[in-house]
Motif scaffolding. Structure first.
Motif, short mmCIF file in Angstrom:
data_model
loop_
_atom_site.label_atom_id
_atom_site.label_comp_id
_atom_site.label_asym_id
_atom_site.label_seq_id
_atom_site.Cartn_x
_atom_site.Cartn_y
_atom_site.Cartn_z
N VAL A 459 0.86 -10.12 6.58
CA VAL A 459 0.56 -9.20 5.48
C VAL A 459 -0.39 -9.84 4.48
CG1 VAL A 459 1.55 -8.05 3.45
CG2 VAL A 459 2.66 -7.82 5.67
N LYS A 460 -0.11 -11.09 4.16
CA LYS A 460 -0.96 -11.82 3.21
C LYS A 460 -2.37 -11.98 3.76
CE LYS A 460 -0.76 -15.92 0.25
NZ LYS A 460 0.03 -17.14 -0.08
N GLU A 461 -2.48 -12.27 5.05
CA GLU A 461 -3.79 -12.46 5.66
C GLU A 461 -4.57 -11.15 5.70
OE1 GLU A 461 -5.72 -14.26 9.79
OE2 GLU A 461 -3.55 -14.23 9.51
N ILE A 462 -3.89 -10.04 6.07
CA ILE A 462 -4.55 -8.74 6.11
C ILE A 462 -5.03 -8.34 4.72
CG2 ILE A 462 -4.22 -6.27 6.55
CD1 ILE A 462 -2.19 -7.08 8.73
N LYS A 463 -4.18 -8.56 3.73
CA LYS A 463 -4.54 -8.19 2.36
C LYS A 463 -5.74 -9.01 1.88
CE LYS A 463 -2.42 -7.09 -2.07
NZ LYS A 463 -1.16 -7.06 -2.85
N GLY A 464 -5.76 -10.29 2.27
CA GLY A 464 -6.88 -11.14 1.87
C GLY A 464 -8.20 -10.65 2.43
N LEU A 465 -8.20 -10.25 3.70
CA LEU A 465 -9.43 -9.74 4.30
C LEU A 465 -9.79 -8.35 3.79
CD1 LEU A 465 -9.33 -10.86 8.04
CD2 LEU A 465 -11.12 -11.33 6.39
N LEU A 466 -8.77 -7.53 3.57
CA LEU A 466 -9.01 -6.16 3.13
C LEU A 466 -9.67 -6.13 1.76
CD1 LEU A 466 -8.51 -3.15 3.82
CD2 LEU A 466 -6.33 -3.34 2.61
N SER A 467 -9.32 -7.10 0.90
CA SER A 467 -9.81 -7.08 -0.48
C SER A 467 -11.32 -7.16 -0.58
CB SER A 467 -9.17 -8.24 -1.27
OG SER A 467 -9.61 -9.48 -0.75
N GLY A 468 -11.97 -7.74 0.44
CA GLY A 468 -13.42 -7.88 0.38
C GLY A 468 -14.19 -6.76 1.06
N GLN A 469 -13.47 -5.84 1.73
CA GLN A 469 -14.17 -4.83 2.52
C GLN A 469 -14.83 -3.75 1.68
OE1 GLN A 469 -14.67 -5.53 5.76
NE2 GLN A 469 -13.57 -7.36 5.07
#
Length: 842
Positions: A459-469
């Motif tokens: 979840v933390k990894e997905i959120k980290g990548l999602l934040s820059g999209q």
């Protein structure tokens, strides 16, 4: 040649040949040193001889490491020859020795002594000796015998050996040479402390592991020393190899090849596990000691070769921590941050590249951003792609379905990871009874702790990548990106990480002469008129729709259509501000003064520049005027500059950085540095650049700060604050006006609100208020008295769950919150606000 003859005899021909190449410099320099050293008077010990004060001595101490090593070998060779001649003299008997002492013995002894003092000084310098160097030196020391061995600096040589062994271990040839010194005639004359150190090296196998006395360093050493043989030796050698990274910018091919042998010895899987644990245990900071930092840097480099995709997000998060700003200092640990970027760029597969993409939207430090750009470019070139293609193709899907969901069964319970918004990733639970759970079921905590940890990490990894999209999609405008239909569907419409964003945007489809705009709805497309549109053919080209060049009626129709479809766009698209060339800009020709004469908070401006991909560094009194916010536009082969002037009469930070800057011209240059006429700048590029600068001014201007009502330091800027706090609306403020014109009639407080040219007017129970649509500042009627409401007051609009047409306009939310608060001013309890409202109108 003295050096060559003696060292060929001791088996060090290779070292001798290396020194011969430098002989033209080394021998004369050593001769000059001896001449100066012997000329000094009243020198009874090494402390009396200031080597650094001698001309030749200074040159020797400042020589490059390779030359100093050559000087060490030459000095040892000359000391060997002197020892040989002294033994020869002594062998002739006491009478002969005494008779020839003053003429031959004393000069030889003095030369021997001065060479020993220089050698002692050089051996303390941590020179990069190789094993063959140390083997030769140990054999030379062992050969001294009784030829005045007390002048040989055995303690210094042993220190060099210990330093080498800590990193490389005690190989058989070096062990034999060390053992030879211990058994030699020379050992009779060595201090007991030196002999004990030799014995410890020989007894321990030389595998002495030392980092530093920090909890991290002691923890690593404790773990390694707790291993059994031969694992301990393998790990000690790996740690020593990793420590060699200290002071290096990037690993060499030779270093990586040697690292591969160490990885094979300890096992790649175990190394991945330990790297993950040590990354979590290390806290980056400006005071990190070199041994631990160097070791971890090397380990991160090695981690890039292990083929473990799971390390990429760990290294990425560690990279963020390294670049995190420490107040008054700067980034926590730039060297380790750079090492992480290099490792991610060197990783095979997609995960390393995906982390680089994510970090480009997270790291704000200019040097870090440059390193990220270089690493992304290098990774793209290796793959034969553009950076933009790499960013899109490297984005992992994490096993999410097209709707952005992932379900896993843990015992009788089901976990669901779900993308819930532009920046939101939720982890939900369903119990054995099929009912939703608000928290983690107890059975999962008890029986599936590792799986739960993995889910939370994901979840933390997905959120980290999602934040820059969201920013990546918005930046497509200045990249002029276009895709074949199939490519666009795979990378945007059907990719679970970005589908939540791309399905809320309008796209432009061009097939031959036919061009249409549509928004994805369900499995199809919907046009501006609300009708379903057939998918274009495979030859169609897709790009992100921009309102520039579209008729105003069509833009308005799109706004209404999106509202009917209940779509909140991830950024302003249908409501996007458009900046066209003005008559004033046509007259100035090569520059725009549209945003000149504003006063900005420099640190806030710097943060905005970094977030919007502008290059800028905080300015101080030491800076050159050329340090201005600059946006590189490689697709257009242009760059934009926003000129600034420091406001020098105001405050500085403790390190001399200006707190405030004044704005000036906006200019464009081509790739050759030639200033462009504004009419030559592509209209979309001009509009997007000016939109960024409007954002900078709107957010960072002191006019948006209610605490600046008094005009700032000594009231010097009072006129500016009042003029711009309640002045004409900028383009972004005009967009707010357009949004509010449709939104206000639907509000619960609609009967208390009225919209005019510049203000949202609100009628409360006590007074009436005017909220400026640009600054958000408030005037109270009937006398235009200023009302100061600072951060910390109740977010009244949040409770109303108002659905805005787009995300990202914080000022619009602030204006609505203030409106709801003031419409019920009889319920306000904050004494600071009440004291202003209840103050009699004068």
């Amino acid at each position: 040649m003295v050096f060559s003859k003696l060292f060929e005899a001791s088996g060090q021909g290779k070292a001798a040949r290396r020194s011969e190449a430098r002989d033209s410099e080394v021998v004369p320099l050593l001769a000059a040193y001896l001449e100066e050293a012997l000329a000094q008077e009243r020198v009874w010990s090494s402390s009396d001889l200031k080597i650094q004060n001698l001309e030749a001595g200074r040159q020797i101490l400042e020589a490059d490491p390779a030359q100093r090593i050559a000087i060490v070998h030459e000095a040892v060779a000359q000391m060997q020859e002197i020892s040989h001649r002294l033994r020869e003299l002594q062998s002739r008997g006491v009478e002969e020795w005494n008779a020839r002492f003053n003429k031959e013995g004393l000069p030889l002894t003095n030369r021997h002594e001065r060479l020993g003092w220089l050698l002692s000084r050089l051996l303390r310098k941590r020179l990069p000796f190789g094993q063959s160097d140390l083997v030769g030196l140990l054999r030379a020391f062992a050969s001294a015998g009784d030829g005045h061995p007390w002048y040989w600096p055995a303690a210094g040589l042993l220190k060099a050996v210990e330093t080498f062994v800590e990193k490389k271990g005690l190989e058989p040839e070096l062990r034999a040479a060390l053992d030879g010194l211990r058994r030699s005639e020379t050992a009779r004359y060595l201090d007991d402390s030196v002999l004990r150190r030799i014995d410890r090296q020989l007894a321990s196998g030389g595998r002495k592991l030392i980092l530093d006395n920090t909890p991290f360093g002691l923890g690593v050493v404790g773990w390694v020393t707790g291993l059994g043989q031969p694992e301990r030796d393998a790990w000690t050698a790996l740690v020593g190899h990793a420590r060699e990274a200290d002071g290096k910018a990037k690993p060499s091919a030779k270093w990586l090849k040697a690292a591969a042998g160490h990885v094979e010895a300890v096992g790649a899987a175990v190394l991945s596990e330990r790297l993950a644990a040590w990354l979590g245990a290390f806290r980056p900071g400006p005071q990190n000691p070199a041994p631990s930092s160097g070791f971890l840097k090397g380990l991160i480099w090695i981690g890039s070769t292990l083929g473990d995709d799971g390390l990429a997000p760990l290294i990425g998060r560690f990279c963020e921590a390294c670049y995190k700003k420490v107040p008054g200092v700067g980034p926590a640990n730039i060297g380790l941050g750079n090492a992480c970027i290099h490792a991610l760029g060197a990783m095979a597969g997609e995960r390393g590249a995906a982390e680089l993409v994510r970090l480009r939207s997270r790291i704000k430090f200019n040097q870090g951003r440059k390193q990220l750009d270089k690493a992304a470019q290098a990774a793209a070139e290796r793959a034969g792609l553009s950076v933009q293609d790499l960013e899109e193709m490297a984005l992992p899907d994490f096993g999410l379905d097209p709707q952005g969901c992932l379900r896993e069964t843990l015992g009788d319970c089901t976990a669901e990871i779900r993308i819930a918004g532009s920046n939101d990733v939720a982890l939900g639970w369903t119990g054995a009874d099929g009912k939703p759970r608000k928290s983690v079921p107890a059975a999962v905590k008890a029986n599936h702790a590792e799986a739960l940890k993995d889910l939370r990490s994901r979840v933390k990894e997905i959120k980290g990548l999602l934040s820059g999209q969201r920013w990546r999609l918005e930046s497509l405008y200045l990249q002029d990106r276009r895709w074949p239909l199939a490519t666009w569907r795979a990378r945007y419409l059907e990719h679970p990480l970005v589908a939540n964003l791309s399905r809320r945007l309008i796209w432009r489809f061009a097939e031959g002469a036919e061009v249409l705009a549509a928004v994805p709805v369900g499995e199809g497309l919907v046009g501006v008129d609300g009708r379903a549109i057939d998918w274009p053919g495979a030859a169609a080209e897709v790009s992100l729709w921009h309102p520039l060049g579209t008729a105003a009626e069509q833009v308005l129709a799109w706004r209404n259509r999106l509202a009917e479809l209940d779509i909140m766009q991830p950024f302003k698209q249908a409501h996007r501000e458009i900046y066209l060339l003005t008559d004033a800009e046509r007259r100035t020709d090569i520059y725009s003064n549209r945003f000149a004469a504003h006063i900005l908070k420099q640190h806030q401006l710097n943060a905005l520049c970094q977030a919007r991909a502008w290059h800028y560094g905080l300015r101080g009194a030491w800076d050159q005027p050329e340090n201005v916010p600059t946006r590189l536009l490689p697709q257009s082969r242009l760059k934009a500059e926003f000129w600034l002037d420091p406001i020098e009469e105001d405050s500085y930070t403790d390190v001399g950085v200006y707190l405030y800057v004044g704005t000036d011209q906006v200019r464009f240059q081509d790739e050759h540095g030639q200033v462009l006429h504004l009419r030559e700048v592509p209209p979309l590029v001009f509009s997007e650049v000016m939109r960024d600068i409007d954002l900078f001014v709107g957010v960072a201007s002191v006019a948006s700060d209610p605490n600046w009502q008094d005009g700032g330091p000594e009231g010097r800027h009072r006129d500016y604050w009042w003029e711009h706090s309640f002045g004409d609306l900028t383009e972004s403020a005009k967009t707010r006006h357009a949004v509010l014109s449709g939104l206000v009639p639907k509000l619960k407080i609609a009967d208390r609100c009225q919209l005019d040219d510049k203000y949202l007017q609100v009628r409360g129970s006590k007074r009436s208020y005017k909220i400026h649509l640009g600054s958000g500042n408030i005037l109270m009627e009937p006398n235009g008295q200023y009302l100061c409401i600072v951060k910390g007051w109740d977010k009244a609009a949040d409770k109303q769950k108002i659905r805005l047409p787009f995300e990202g306009d914080g000022m619009l939310s602030i204006i609505l919150s203030k409106a709801f608060l003031l419409a019920e001013d009889d319920k306000i309890t904050d004494p600071t606000i009440l004291s202003q409202i209840d103050q009699p109108a004068g």
